[in-house]
Design an enzyme around this catalytic site. Structure first.
Site, PDB file in Angstrom:
ATOM      1  N   GLY A   1     -19.153   2.113  22.624  1.00 15.11           N
ATOM      2  CA  GLY A   1     -20.321   2.648  21.926  1.00 15.11           C
ATOM      3  C   GLY A   1     -20.890   3.852  22.637  1.00 15.11           C
TER       4      GLY A   1
ATOM      5  N   LYS B   1     -23.513   0.454  30.534  1.00 10.03           N
ATOM      6  CA  LYS B   1     -24.049   1.680  29.932  1.00 10.03           C
ATOM      7  C   LYS B   1     -24.259   2.712  31.043  1.00 10.03           C
ATOM      8  CE  LYS B   1     -27.127   1.753  26.632  1.00 10.03           C
ATOM      9  NZ  LYS B   1     -28.409   1.641  25.877  1.00 10.03           N
TER      10      LYS B   1
ATOM     11  N   ASP C   1     -37.803   0.882  19.143  1.00  9.35           N
ATOM     12  CA  ASP C   1     -36.591   1.378  18.487  1.00  9.35           C
ATOM     13  C   ASP C   1     -35.818   0.221  17.855  1.00  9.35           C
ATOM     14  OD1 ASP C   1     -34.965   3.421  17.626  1.00  9.35           O
ATOM     15  OD2 ASP C   1     -33.738   3.467  19.431  1.00  9.35           O
TER      16      ASP C   1
END
Length: 416
Positions: A119, A149, A248
Site C-alpha cells: 500500500g 509503514k 481521517d
C-alpha cells in the site's frame, strides 16, 4: 695517422678496459693476440649513484601520509556501512518502548523491496514483512507477519512531534483498532510497525475486489463491519484516558482481518486531547467527501467531525457508492432524497440483490443520515450510534436537510 680507443656510457655506471692490443705500422703483420692469455678485468670500483637524503625523506613522508589516508578512508567506509544498519539513539528517544532495530526491519522486508509493497498513501509506503520473534515458552523462534509503514517527514522537528504522539497512540488497545507494535527512527525516516491484516482495506472489498473477481461483500459482513468501526471510534472518543480524534475516517483506513472484523488504522492525522480541553487546531485536514462542513469554517476538529465522517462511511457501506463524484453529487443528499420520498431502501447496493435484511439496512441508512447532519450539535455521539446499531435505542426521526446550502470549497492543499 692516429690510433686510439673510445668508449661511452649511458644513464647507468659502467667501466671499459683495454686488456690487450696488437698494432703494426710496417709491412709486418701485427702479432696475433692470445685471448686466453689476457688478464682478467679488474673489479668495477665505479661509485653507484645515490639519492639525496632530502629526497629520501620526502618519499618516506609522502608514503606515510598516503598510507594513513587510505587506512582512514577504509575505516570511514566500514563505519558508514555499520551506521546504515545500527541505531543511534538521541536523548529524547531513550525512554520510548517498542523500538525495533532498522536492520531487523530491513531484513524482514527484504531490504524494503518493491515486491513487498502492499500500500501507498500520502504519509508513506507500507511493506509486508516477516520478523522472527523469540518465545519464552518455546525453544524455537516463531515468525510473525508485520506491516511496516516507512515515512520520510519534511523535518527533524516533525519527526519528534510525530513520534511523541505515536508514543501515546501506541498504548491504544482495542479489537477494532490496528495494533501498533512499535516504531523505529533511522536517519530522517520514521518507520511504524503494525500487525499485518490479511484481507486488506474495506475500500478494496467494496470496490476493487468485486471488479476483479465478482465477489461482493455480503450484507452480514457489512453490518458487522459498521458496528466494529463504531465500537472503535467510541473507544477513541470516550473510553480511553484521553480523547482521540482520528480526523481521517474512510474505507481505505479500515482494514479487515481474517475473521472479517474491522480495524481502524492510519493515525497519521489523529490528535489527542485531555478530557475537558477544547480543540485549538486551525489546519484543515481530511479527505474530500468525509469532511464535516464546520471544518472548512474554523478548522476545529472534534468528535462530532469524526461522527460525520463515520456517517458518510456508513452510507457508503450500505449503498456501495463513493461519497462524491466529479459533479455535484453528495451521497448524504442523495440518500436523504430517497428517505424523504419514503424509498430509502432504493439506496441499498444493487449488487446485493435481495440478499440483505431490510430492517437493518433501513436502520443503517437512517443512522448514517443522523451522523451526516450539517449542524454538529444535531449529530449523535458514538455511544448512541452504537446503541442504535445494536437495537438498544430507538432511532429518532430524521429532519430533512441538504448540504447544498452549506456546500463548501475545499482548499487545494487538503489531503486527498
Amino acid at each position: 695517422m692516429y690510433v686510439g680507443f673510445t668508449a661511452a656510457t649511458g644513464d647507468k655506471s659502467s667501466a671499459h678496459y683495454v686488456m690487450g692490443w696488437s698494432f703494426s705500422t710496417g709491412r709486418v703483420p701485427a702479432a696475433t693476440l692470445n685471448i686466453s692469455a689476457l688478464p682478467a678485468p679488474p673489479p668495477n670500483r665505479a661509485k653507484k649513484r645515490r639519492f639525496n637524503k632530502e629526497v629520501i625523506s620526502l618519499i618516506v613522508s609522502l608514503t606515510t601520509v598516503i598510507t594513513i589516508m587510505l587506512v582512514l578512508s577504509f575505516l570511514l567506509i566500514i563505519y558508514r556501512r555499520r551506521l546504515n544498519q545500527e541505531e543511534i539513539l538521541e536523548d529524547w528517544e531513550l525512554d520510548h518502548p517498542h523500538r525495533f532495530r532498522y536492520k531487523d526491519l530491513s531484513t524482514a522486508t527484504d531490504g524494503f523491496n518493491d515486491n513487498r509493497i502492499i500500500g501507498t498513501g500520502g504519509f508513506g509506503t507500507v511493506y509486508k514483512g516477516s520478523i522472527t520473534v523469540s518465545s519464552s515458552s518455546s525453544s524455537s523462534p516463531s515468525s510473525d507477519e508485520i506491516a511496516v509503514k516507512k515515512i520520510t517527514p519534511n523535518s527533524i522537528q516533525g519527526v519528534r512531534e510525530f513520534v511523541a504522539e505515536i508514543e501515546s497512540l501506541g498504548r491504544l488497545r482495542h479489537k477494532n483498532l490496528v495494533n501498533l507494535q512499535g516504531w523505529c527512527k533511522h536517519g530522517n525516516d520514521l518507520l511504524l510497525i503494525y500487525d499485518y491484516i490479511p484481507n486488506g482495506s474495506l475500500d478494496s472489498l467494496l470496490y476493487s475486489k468485486p471488479r476483479l473477481c465478482g465477489a461482493v461483500l455480503t450484507w452480514n459482513a457489512r453490518f458487522q463491519i459498521a458496528k466494529g468501526i463504531a465500537s472503535g471510534l467510541l473507544y477513541l472518543h470516550e473510553e480511553w484516558e484521553k480523547i482521540v480524534i482520528h480526523r481521517d475516517v474512510k474505507p481505505s483506513n479500515v482494514l479487515i482481518d481474517d475473521q472479517m472484523n474491522p480495524r481502524l488504522g492510519d493515525f497519521g492525522l489523529a490528535r489527542l486531547y485531555e478530557r475537558g480541553s477544547l480543540s485549538h487546531t486551525t489546519v484543515v485536514v481530511g479527505t474530500i467527501g468525509y469532511m464535516a462542513p464546520e471544518l472548512t469554517r474554523n478548522g476545529n476538529s472534534s468528535s462530532a467531525s469524526d461522527v460525520f465522517a463515520f456517517g458518510v462511511l456508513l452510507l457508503e457501506i450500505v449503498s456501495g457508492r463513493k461519497p462524491t463524484d466529479s459533479g455535484s453529487f453528495f451521497l448524504a443528499d442523495w440518500v436523504m432524497e430517497m428517505h424523504s420520498s419514503g424509498q430509502v431502501l432504493r439506496a441499498v447496493d444493487s449488487r446485493l440483490g435481495s440478499g440483505y435484511d431490510e430492517g437493518e439496512a433501513r436502520l443503517a441508512l437512517v443512522i448514517g443520515l443522523l451522523c451526516c447532519h450539517p449542524k454538529r450539535g444535531s449529530r449523535p455521539a458514538m455511544r448512541m450510534v452504537l446503541r442504535y446499531l445494536n437495537g438498544d435505542e430507538d432511532v429518532p426521526e430524521v429532519e430533512v436537510y441538504s448540504h447544498s446550502s452549506s456546500r463548501y470549497s475545499v482548499p487545494s492543499d487538503l489531503k486527498e
